[in-house]
Scaffold this motif. Structure first.
Motif, short mmCIF file in Angstrom:
data_model
loop_
_atom_site.label_atom_id
_atom_site.label_comp_id
_atom_site.label_asym_id
_atom_site.label_seq_id
_atom_site.Cartn_x
_atom_site.Cartn_y
_atom_site.Cartn_z
N GLY A 133 -27.71 -13.00 32.41
CA GLY A 133 -27.43 -11.69 33.00
C GLY A 133 -28.20 -11.52 34.29
N CYS A 134 -28.34 -10.28 34.74
CA CYS A 134 -29.02 -10.03 36.01
C CYS A 134 -29.48 -8.57 36.01
CB CYS A 134 -28.04 -10.27 37.17
SG CYS A 134 -28.84 -10.25 38.80
N THR A 135 -30.66 -8.31 36.56
CA THR A 135 -31.13 -6.92 36.62
C THR A 135 -30.43 -6.16 37.74
OG1 THR A 135 -32.92 -7.67 38.05
CG2 THR A 135 -33.49 -7.17 35.78
N LEU A 136 -29.85 -6.90 38.68
CA LEU A 136 -29.23 -6.25 39.83
C LEU A 136 -27.78 -5.94 39.48
CD1 LEU A 136 -30.99 -8.50 42.40
CD2 LEU A 136 -31.58 -6.19 41.74
N THR A 137 -27.19 -5.05 40.23
CA THR A 137 -25.87 -4.56 39.83
C THR A 137 -24.91 -4.59 41.01
OG1 THR A 137 -26.71 -2.37 40.28
CG2 THR A 137 -26.71 -3.06 37.98
N CYS A 138 -24.80 -5.75 41.65
CA CYS A 138 -23.87 -5.86 42.77
C CYS A 138 -22.48 -5.50 42.26
CB CYS A 138 -23.92 -7.26 43.35
SG CYS A 138 -25.59 -7.69 43.88
N SER A 139 -21.80 -4.62 42.99
CA SER A 139 -20.60 -4.00 42.43
C SER A 139 -19.40 -4.94 42.36
CB SER A 139 -20.24 -2.76 43.24
OG SER A 139 -20.21 -3.08 44.62
N PHE A 140 -19.46 -6.08 43.06
CA PHE A 140 -18.32 -7.01 43.08
C PHE A 140 -18.56 -8.21 42.16
CE2 PHE A 140 -21.50 -7.93 46.14
CZ PHE A 140 -21.73 -9.28 45.98
N CYS A 141 -19.70 -8.23 41.47
CA CYS A 141 -20.10 -9.43 40.72
C CYS A 141 -19.98 -9.20 39.23
CB CYS A 141 -21.54 -9.79 41.09
SG CYS A 141 -22.24 -11.10 40.07
N HIS A 142 -19.32 -10.12 38.57
CA HIS A 142 -19.11 -10.00 37.12
C HIS A 142 -20.43 -10.06 36.36
CE1 HIS A 142 -16.21 -11.16 33.62
NE2 HIS A 142 -16.40 -9.86 33.70
N THR A 143 -21.32 -10.96 36.81
CA THR A 143 -22.63 -11.06 36.14
C THR A 143 -23.38 -9.72 36.25
OG1 THR A 143 -22.74 -13.37 36.88
CG2 THR A 143 -24.74 -12.44 35.98
N GLY A 144 -23.16 -9.04 37.38
CA GLY A 144 -23.85 -7.77 37.61
C GLY A 144 -23.47 -6.67 36.65
N THR A 145 -22.37 -6.85 35.91
CA THR A 145 -22.00 -5.84 34.92
C THR A 145 -22.71 -6.11 33.59
OG1 THR A 145 -20.10 -7.11 34.10
CG2 THR A 145 -19.69 -5.62 35.94
N MET A 192 -25.53 -17.53 37.20
CA MET A 192 -25.94 -16.21 36.77
C MET A 192 -27.39 -15.94 37.13
SD MET A 192 -24.09 -16.58 33.09
CE MET A 192 -24.72 -15.10 32.37
N GLY A 193 -27.66 -14.72 37.58
CA GLY A 193 -29.03 -14.28 37.77
C GLY A 193 -29.53 -14.35 39.19
N GLU A 194 -30.67 -13.70 39.40
CA GLU A 194 -31.32 -13.67 40.71
C GLU A 194 -32.53 -14.62 40.65
OE1 GLU A 194 -31.09 -12.56 43.97
OE2 GLU A 194 -32.94 -13.71 43.97
N PRO A 195 -32.42 -15.79 41.27
CA PRO A 195 -33.48 -16.79 41.12
C PRO A 195 -34.86 -16.31 41.59
CG PRO A 195 -31.73 -17.58 42.62
CD PRO A 195 -31.27 -16.29 42.02
N THR A 226 -30.12 -16.02 47.17
CA THR A 226 -30.76 -14.76 46.78
C THR A 226 -29.98 -13.58 47.33
OG1 THR A 226 -32.76 -13.42 46.81
CG2 THR A 226 -32.35 -14.78 48.76
N SER A 227 -30.06 -12.48 46.59
CA SER A 227 -29.42 -11.25 47.06
C SER A 227 -30.30 -10.58 48.12
CB SER A 227 -29.20 -10.32 45.87
OG SER A 227 -30.45 -10.07 45.26
N GLY A 228 -31.53 -11.09 48.28
CA GLY A 228 -32.40 -10.53 49.31
C GLY A 228 -33.71 -9.97 48.78
#
Ligand code: SAH
Ligand code: SF4
Length: 382
Positions: A133-145, A192-195, A226-228
């Motif tokens: 999963g991922c703690t971030l919630t990028c709106s276009f990303c399936h993992t983000g849900t 999946m995830g934010e490294p 990375t998402s930043g």
């Protein structure tokens, strides 16, 4: 959108539950040395033993101590009593009509992550995950849900490369010197995830993968996306040394706040400052800007011109990713014309602007579509 489904689905039978012995996979050389000394190896011998065991584990891909023939029988027995050699278990493997392979992999605790192998004519890229999963919630990303379940351990990060090498039959074989194929020539942390929210484990895992006496993948063959996470960006160069990709995706803070919400914490200007200061940035080691093409959201010509202005002075390549749709996604993929017009503007400004070919769409293996099956089932039940 999708190619005809000609996937081969393989379900691998369950193995015995993992043992409670200490797993050697994913230890640094120093940690392995301490473990051996704790198990009775004389300090003077420890360095040599580390080298021998390391080569068995990561050069030959051996999974049992019995075969470590340059160690005494007693030592092999001691090792077998105290330690295990374990990697995540492949639950299912799907092969797309384009040759892309997607593995659903089970890790300790019954969690699942996905790993994707993408064969191309001149390379083979393995896309691995860093978190469930991922703690971030990028709106276009399936993992983000999907909520973050946990960080992967260093062993689970290395293990993803090892299980793919198993499946591709890529380990060298003694006496067959020409066999070394390098089917996996590149590794990308784009699963999946934010490294950078799992920095320590990612660093240790990648260093094991890069180690010259083992899997020996060159640091320039590994790309961390990375998402930043701005505070960790410089550390990526200094402590890992791999290449960097950034999920940029928008040219105004207003839009980026929506797409990549971490932008509210570190906005475009802050992110670009960190990228300009990226240690070791050169033309041969450029930063990849990932830019997902979303119809009517971020794909105008104005966006392309703004993007060029924003990144001016940064050695960069802009990777345009046609949006990969997933069930319930709130966006549509930009048209081919739009994507090409966007690419041309960036290209004319002097930047490489490859358009990523979506791969493995028939098995939902494309970028941003990864999501664990356990999570999906839970949702259905709810
Ligand atoms: N968390 C990291 C790495 C994993 S995502 C990151 O965000 O960079 C890997 C890449 O896939 C990122 O650039 C991400 O923005 C992109 N991506 C996510 N969902 C996507 C989708 N549905 N279609 C296309 N690209 C997507
Ligand atoms: Fe997480 Fe990356 Fe997906 Fe954003 S794009 S939700 S950071 S995996």
């Amino acid at each position: 959108m999708t190619a005809p489904i000609t996937q081969d689905v393989l379900t691998i039978p369950r193995k015995m539950p993992a043992s409670d012995k200490a797993n050697l996979i994913g230890l640094t050389r120093d940690q392995l040395r301490s473990a051996l000394i704790d198990a009775g190896t004389p300090e003077k011998q420890a360095k040599m033993r580390v080298g021998q065991i390391w080569t068995w584990l990561y050069h030959w891909g051996l999974r049992d101590f019995t075969g470590m023939t340059n160690l005494s029988k007693e030592l092999r027995q001691t090792l077998a009593d105290r330690f295990s050699i374990e990697i995540p278990e492949v639950v299912t493997r799907q092969i797309s009509s384009d040759g892309t392979r997607k593995y659903l992999v089970r890790i300790a605790g019954g969690h699942e992550v996905e790993v994707v192998y993408i064969p191309e004519t001149d390379r083979g890229t393995l896309c691995i995950s860093s978190q469930v999963g991922c703690t971030l919630t990028c709106s276009f990303c399936h993992t983000g849900t999907q909520k973050l379940v946990r960080n992967l351990t260093a062993g689970e990060i290395v293990g993803q490369v090892m299980l793919a090498r198993d499946d591709l039959d890529e380990w060298p074989v003694q006496g067959e010197p020409n066999r070394e194929g390098r089917l996996i020539s590149n590794v990308v942390l784009m699963g999946m995830g934010e490294p950078l929210y799992n920095f320590e484990n990612v660093r240790v895992g990648l260093r094991v993968i890069m180690d010259n006496e083992g899997i020996a993948l060159g640091r320039r063959r590994i790309t961390l996306s990375t998402s930043g996470v701005v505070p960790e960006i410089a550390r990526t160069a200094n402590e890992i040394g791999c290449l960097l990709a950034v999920s940029f995706h928008a040219t105004t803070d207003e839009v980026r706040d929506q797409l990549v919400p971490i932008n509210k914490k570190w906005n475009i200007a802050t992110l670009l400052d960190a990228l300009r200061a990226y240690p070791g940035l050169t033309n041969s080691e450029r930063i990849t800007f990932e830019y997902v093409m979303l119809q009517g959201v971020n794909d105008s010509k104005e966006d392309a011109y703004r993007l060029v202005e924003l990144i001016r002075g940064i050695p960069a390549k802009i990777n345009l990713i046609p949006f990969n749709e997933w069930p319930g996604a709130p966006y549509k993929r930009s048209s081919g014309n739009r994507i090409h017009a966007f690419a041309d503007i960036i290209h004319d400004a002097g930047y490489a602007s490859p358009i990523r070919t979506p791969r493995g769409e028939d098995i939902m293996a494309a970028c941003g579509q990864l999501k664990s099956a356990t999570e999906k089932t839970r949702k259905v039940r709810a």
